[in-house]
Design a protein around this motif. Structure first.
Motif, PDB file in Angstrom:
ATOM      1  N   LEU A 152       0.845  -1.121  -0.031  1.00  0.00           N
ATOM      2  CA  LEU A 152       0.064  -0.094  -0.076  1.00  0.00           C
ATOM      3  C   LEU A 152       0.864   1.437  -0.083  1.00  0.00           C
ATOM      4  N   SER A 153       0.117   2.446  -0.323  1.00  0.00           N
ATOM      5  CA  SER A 153       0.667   3.618  -0.391  1.00  0.00           C
ATOM      6  C   SER A 153       0.977   4.025   0.972  1.00  0.00           C
ATOM      7  N   ALA A 154       1.788   5.073   1.684  1.00  0.00           N
ATOM      8  CA  ALA A 154       2.004   5.701   2.865  1.00  0.00           C
ATOM      9  C   ALA A 154       0.757   5.852   3.502  1.00  0.00           C
ATOM     10  N   ALA A 155       0.671   5.738   4.994  1.00  0.00           N
ATOM     11  CA  ALA A 155      -0.714   5.712   5.675  1.00  0.00           C
ATOM     12  C   ALA A 155      -1.260   7.253   5.471  1.00  0.00           C
ATOM     13  N   GLY A 156      -2.423   7.267   5.380  1.00  0.00           N
ATOM     14  CA  GLY A 156      -3.138   8.417   5.427  1.00  0.00           C
ATOM     15  C   GLY A 156      -3.405   8.923   6.851  1.00  0.00           C
ATOM     16  N   THR A 157      -4.117   9.987   6.879  1.00  0.00           N
ATOM     17  CA  THR A 157      -4.634  10.409   8.156  1.00  0.00           C
ATOM     18  C   THR A 157      -5.979  10.571   8.427  1.00  0.00           C
ATOM     19  N   TYR A 158      -6.629   9.769   9.447  1.00  0.00           N
ATOM     20  CA  TYR A 158      -8.029   9.684   9.600  1.00  0.00           C
ATOM     21  C   TYR A 158      -8.182   9.400  10.903  1.00  0.00           C
ATOM     22  N   GLY A 181      -8.420  -4.896   8.754  1.00  0.00           N
ATOM     23  CA  GLY A 181      -8.743  -4.449   7.526  1.00  0.00           C
ATOM     24  C   GLY A 181      -7.935  -3.402   7.010  1.00  0.00           C
ATOM     25  N   SER A 182      -7.457  -3.488   5.691  1.00  0.00           N
ATOM     26  CA  SER A 182      -6.482  -2.307   5.154  1.00  0.00           C
ATOM     27  C   SER A 182      -7.093  -1.950   3.646  1.00  0.00           C
ATOM     28  N   GLY A 183      -6.321  -0.933   3.194  1.00  0.00           N
ATOM     29  CA  GLY A 183      -6.728  -0.403   1.809  1.00  0.00           C
ATOM     30  C   GLY A 183      -6.266   0.869   1.643  1.00  0.00           C
ATOM     31  N   THR A 184      -6.845   1.593   0.714  1.00  0.00           N
ATOM     32  CA  THR A 184      -6.322   3.043   0.442  1.00  0.00           C
ATOM     33  C   THR A 184      -7.471   3.850   0.298  1.00  0.00           C
ATOM     34  N   PHE A 185      -7.354   4.935   1.013  1.00  0.00           N
ATOM     35  CA  PHE A 185      -8.527   6.083   0.789  1.00  0.00           C
ATOM     36  C   PHE A 185      -8.393   6.761  -0.505  1.00  0.00           C
ATOM     37  N   THR A 186      -9.531   6.728  -1.173  1.00  0.00           N
ATOM     38  CA  THR A 186      -9.500   7.643  -2.394  1.00  0.00           C
ATOM     39  C   THR A 186     -10.137   8.791  -2.181  1.00  0.00           C
ATOM     40  N   LEU A 187     -10.857   9.057  -1.282  1.00  0.00           N
ATOM     41  CA  LEU A 187     -11.623  10.431  -0.881  1.00  0.00           C
ATOM     42  C   LEU A 187     -11.539  10.677   0.491  1.00  0.00           C
ATOM     43  N   THR A 188     -11.759  12.056   0.817  1.00  0.00           N
ATOM     44  CA  THR A 188     -11.672  12.326   2.238  1.00  0.00           C
ATOM     45  C   THR A 188     -12.978  12.701   2.639  1.00  0.00           C
ATOM     46  N   VAL A 220     -11.658  10.761   7.012  1.00  0.00           N
ATOM     47  CA  VAL A 220     -10.131  10.865   6.425  1.00  0.00           C
ATOM     48  C   VAL A 220     -10.002  12.391   5.959  1.00  0.00           C
ATOM     49  N   THR A 221      -8.772  12.984   6.538  1.00  0.00           N
ATOM     50  CA  THR A 221      -8.327  14.160   6.122  1.00  0.00           C
ATOM     51  C   THR A 221      -7.093  14.215   5.249  1.00  0.00           C
ATOM     52  N   THR A 222      -6.446  12.977   5.164  1.00  0.00           N
ATOM     53  CA  THR A 222      -5.310  13.148   4.229  1.00  0.00           C
ATOM     54  C   THR A 222      -5.426  11.750   3.378  1.00  0.00           C
ATOM     55  N   LEU A 223      -5.370  11.611   2.349  1.00  0.00           N
ATOM     56  CA  LEU A 223      -5.230  10.394   1.614  1.00  0.00           C
ATOM     57  C   LEU A 223      -4.141   9.679   1.834  1.00  0.00           C
ATOM     58  N   GLY A 224      -4.334   8.352   1.676  1.00  0.00           N
ATOM     59  CA  GLY A 224      -3.476   7.371   1.787  1.00  0.00           C
ATOM     60  C   GLY A 224      -3.612   5.885   2.095  1.00  0.00           C
ATOM     61  N   SER A 225      -2.950   5.187   2.384  1.00  0.00           N
ATOM     62  CA  SER A 225      -3.424   3.833   2.885  1.00  0.00           C
ATOM     63  C   SER A 225      -3.848   3.778   4.444  1.00  0.00           C
ATOM     64  N   TYR A 226      -4.608   2.408   4.731  1.00  0.00           N
ATOM     65  CA  TYR A 226      -4.819   2.517   6.261  1.00  0.00           C
ATOM     66  C   TYR A 226      -4.733   1.154   6.555  1.00  0.00           C
ATOM     67  N   SER A 227      -4.316   0.686   7.746  1.00  0.00           N
ATOM     68  CA  SER A 227      -4.363  -0.353   8.230  1.00  0.00           C
ATOM     69  C   SER A 227      -4.823  -0.542   9.757  1.00  0.00           C
ATOM     70  N   ILE A 228      -5.978  -1.209   9.829  1.00  0.00           N
ATOM     71  CA  ILE A 228      -6.600  -1.332  11.301  1.00  0.00           C
ATOM     72  C   ILE A 228      -6.586  -2.562  11.733  1.00  0.00           C
TER      73      ILE A 228
END
Length: 596
Positions: A210-216, A267-274, A247-255
């Protein structure tokens, strides 16, 4: 004569050569050896003349077993080769009829694994070092004990490796730890190698980087737990957590969650929308017990925002068996017979005790057995000692308890059984309590009817339970008055209610050690299914539910008689009944006769 002497000398010389030590690269072989391969022509010299070693015959394992093993016998004991498959020297042990490895007692193992069964653990993010959460879980079948190495490599900056020793044949699960860090955002094929042999997986096992982690931020308070959770049943695709995030900054997530009693979510993936959106955490494992699990959810959100919160998972209690004793009646004196009563309807309602996410109590339901209005020690023993003993024994009006039955019931409770005693039979109540507690209580009758008894204990779950906190609220008796207990050892019980104005006259209690609830009225849950409403049957039917199929408890706001001890008022019998049975099935599950 000289001719014969020369022949004798030649023979002596040749004999000495035939039986002398043999030296290679030296003419001074050690006298203790038959063969001396030396690095020095003069062994006493400190300067080696050559540095070459020895190469002996080389075979693969297959060549060895095909060409050599069939001819091995005692004459070949200790014969040595170099096994190129194992990268190790082997020697023949004739006593054990096998080749021994010099790389250890066991040599290299032989094992296989199913690519489809390999599990890839952890989340893989561009530029992030792999940690102990990144590994492969690999089930293997070992056909020969020994040492092993297994690796899985990628072309993207990271790999997996594990080595060790299988001491026995059989099935195992090994964990190959990850190392390195992913370089690019892509899907990588894993290239496996087991004991130096490449293993092709079809289809390939893949890892998504995944891409670098987003902010959420996470909203655990509004998370939804989906699916049914049962003891010993593996979670499926329906067992998920729907988690709202902002989500405030796009990127990947891992929870992920921690593992509690055998289950976890991730769960993991990539945010495409804030903005606010839902993500899904999938469950794995199987619950080992029924208590509610509180799991901590941890995220990789960047930017210093909160990364932890919690969520609770309810485990469904398996089917419980209720043995009912009391007068069969539509009023519901004992729930096993009274299928048309308010109480039975409430127990059987999925809204109250069911497997849906909205059920008040997570329960797989009940089976019922009735002994009618009479009991004996023999019939009780037959039920308790059967292949399917009761989880809960519920006694109502107008079953009496003789001395022998009191002993059986007390022993049942002492062994973990649940006894719910709703009774106004003075002698029977007295026999049972004395047998259970080893005391000399007295049981008396409050003569008038339509009384209300305030619940003073607000901490015990039979009062403060899933159907509400009833502390300070009241329950009501039916038209025959209430029994109360005196001279009881108060250290053994938690008092639930007393006669108004007399705290020593106990009308309801729960035992602290044994799973026993006493309420001094056999008609506590009397109520017909065709009568509803607060004002209907103000004295004889205190138990009220709504008039829909979900059979929800309702408050009776106009209960009592003008001449009763505390007049007309509000009672919560159906709510208290729900809390009592929720407590009962939980106690039966964790320490009863059919616990899981």
């Amino acid at each position: 004569m000289k001719k014969y002497l020369l022949i004798i000398l030649i023979n002596i010389f040749c004999s000495s050569i035939a039986f002398a030590q043999v030296g290679i690269n030296t003419d001074q072989p050690n006298s203790s050896t038959g063969l001396h391969v030396s690095e020095r022509k003069n062994p006493s010299s400190a300067s080696p003349d050559k540095y070459n070693g020895i190469i002996i015959q080389r075979y693969t394992t297959a060549e060895r077993d095909t060409n050599l093993t069939p001819n091995m016998a005692s004459a070949q004991n200790s014969l040595m080769i170099y096994n190129t498959t194992e990268d190790c020297y082997n020697y023949w042990n004739n006593v054990e009829q096998e080749w021994k490895s010099l790389c250890g007692k066991l040599g290299k193992s032989q094992f296989t694994f199913d690519c489809a069964a390999v599990q890839i653990k952890g989340t893989y993010v561009q530029g992030r070092d792999l940690s102990t959460t990144n590994y492969l879980s690999i089930p293997v079948t070992v056909t020969k004990a020994g040492e092993y190495t297994l690796m899985a490599t990628t072309t993207n900056g990271y790999s997996f490796f594990v080595s060790g020793t299988f001491l026995n044949t059989g099935s195992y699960t090994i964990l190959a730890l990850g190392q390195g860090k992913p370089v690019a955002i892509q899907t990588d094929d894993l290239a496996f190698n087991a004991n130096g042999i490449d293993v092709a997986c079809t289809p390939a096992k893949t890892v998504t980087v995944l891409s670098a982690a987003g902010t959420y931020t996470m909203s655990c308070s509004t998370a939804t737990v989906n699916g049914i959770y049962k003891v010993g049943t593996s979670l499926t695709a329906s067992n998920t957590i729907t988690l709202p995030v902002t989500v405030t900054t796009l990127g990947s997530y891992s929870i992920t969650t921690n593992t509690v009693d055998g289950i976890s979510f991730s769960g993991s993936g990539t945010f495409t929308l804030t903005g606010t959106q839902n993500i899904t955490l999938s469950g794995t494992g199987a619950p080992a017990s029924t208590p509610t699990k509180t799991l901590t959810i941890t995220s990789d959100s960047q930017g210093g925002v909160s990364t932890n919160c919690s969520v609770s998972i309810r485990i469904t209690i398996p089917v419980k068996r209720i043995l009912g004793i009391g007068l069969p009646s539509q009023y519901g004196y004992q729930v096993a017979d009274a299928i048309d009563s308010h109480a039975r309807k409430m127990l059987d309602s999925q809204k109250n005790f069911g497997i849906s996410a909205t059920s008040t109590v997570a329960s797989n339901g009940y089976t019922y057995v009735s002994l009618g209005n009479s009991m004996s020690a023999s019939t009780l023993n037959a039920q308790i000692n059967s292949a399917s003993p009761p989880d809960i024994i519920q006694i109502g009006y107008s079953a009496d308890i003789d001395a022998s039955s009191a002993t059986v019931l007390a022993n049942y409770a002492k062994n973990g059984g649940v006894v719910l005693l709703f009774s106004e039979e003075n002698a029977g109540v007295q026999r049972f309590i004395n047998e259970l507690m080893g005391s000399s209580v007295t049981v008396s009758t409050l003569g008038d009817s339509g009384n209300r008894y305030v619940l003073t204990n607000s901490t015990h779950s039979v009062v403060n339970g899933p159907f509400g906190n009833l502390g300070g609220q009241a329950w009501g008796d039916d038209g025959a008055g209430t029994r109360y207990v005196q001279n009881i050892d108060a250290t053994q019980i938690e008092v639930l209610s007393t006669v108004p104005g007399n705290t020593n006259a106990i009308t309801a209690f729960v035992h602290k050690k044994y799973h026993v609830v006493f309420i001094g009225d056999g008609g506590f849950f009397a109520g017909q299914i065709n009568t509803y409403g607060d004002a209907s049957w103000p004295v004889t039917q205190p138990f009220t539910i709504n008039n829909t199929n979900d059979a929800q408890p309702v408050v009776n706001t106009a209960y009592g008689a003008t001449g009763s001890s505390n007049g007309i008022g509000t009672i919560y019998n159906s709510y208290l009944f729900g809390n009592i049975f929720a407590w009962a099935i939980y106690q039966a599950e964790i320490s009863g006769f059919n616990k899981h």
